[in-house]
Design a protein around this motif. Structure first.
Motif, short mmCIF file in Angstrom:
data_model
loop_
_atom_site.label_atom_id
_atom_site.label_comp_id
_atom_site.label_asym_id
_atom_site.label_seq_id
_atom_site.Cartn_x
_atom_site.Cartn_y
_atom_site.Cartn_z
N LEU A 92 0.83 -1.21 0.00
CA LEU A 92 0.00 0.00 0.00
C LEU A 92 0.86 1.26 0.00
N GLN A 93 1.94 1.24 0.75
CA GLN A 93 2.83 2.40 0.77
C GLN A 93 3.48 2.60 -0.60
N SER A 94 3.88 1.51 -1.25
CA SER A 94 4.44 1.61 -2.60
C SER A 94 3.41 2.14 -3.57
N TYR A 95 2.18 1.68 -3.47
CA TYR A 95 1.10 2.14 -4.33
C TYR A 95 0.86 3.64 -4.13
N ARG A 96 0.82 4.06 -2.87
CA ARG A 96 0.60 5.48 -2.58
C ARG A 96 1.73 6.34 -3.16
N GLN A 97 2.95 5.88 -3.01
CA GLN A 97 4.10 6.63 -3.52
C GLN A 97 4.04 6.71 -5.05
#
Length: 145
Positions: free
Chosen positions: A132-137
């Motif tokens: 999720l953090q990778s997706y947000r970034q």
């Protein structure tokens, strides 16, 4: 039990001394641990824990521990080592205070303390958080300014 190991079925010292209404919620430290279900592993784990903790008692705070120690020594002449939930230790001889009788902060203990392993779900949740953090970034990089 083998020599120098505690008797796991004996009551707390204040109970044996017929003392009532003791403050601080005393409990044998070993009774706060969870042991393996397998009988052989359970017995081995209890021997290790018993040799490390003996009759050490856990109490809420240093005031309760100091009072408990004083009460037991006055009544029975002896008291086991006491630990508090806030990280202090009162030795069986009554000495407390100082760096050696205070647990270091958990931040300094990372990687050198033992505990039960994290549940499998924790690893899966950590993996999902990273995704999720990778997706947000990635989304932030491609959003119009």
């Amino acid at each position: 039990p083998p020599r120098n190991l505690p008797n796991w079925s004996k009551p707390l010292p204040h109970v044996r001394a017929s003392l009532k209404d003791v403050a601080g919620n005393p409990v044998f430290a070993r009774d706060l641990l969870v042991f393996p279900d397998d009988p052989d592993r359970r017995e081995k784990a209890k021997q290790v824990v018993g040799s490390m903790l003996g009759d050490t008692i856990m109490l809420d705070d240093i005031d309760a521990a100091a009072d408990y120690h004083e009460l037991l020594v006055e009544r029975t002449g002896t008291c086991p080592t006491l630990l508090t939930r806030t990280g202090e230790r009162v030795r069986a001889i009554g000495k407390f205070g100082g760096v050696q009788n205070r647990a270091p902060p958990l931040e300094r203990m990372r990687g050198i303390v033992f505990s039960s392993p994290e549940p499998r779900e924790v690893a899966e949740l950590n993996r999902k958080i990273e995704l999720l953090q990778s997706y947000r970034q990635a989304k932030r990089q491609y959003e119009p300014a």
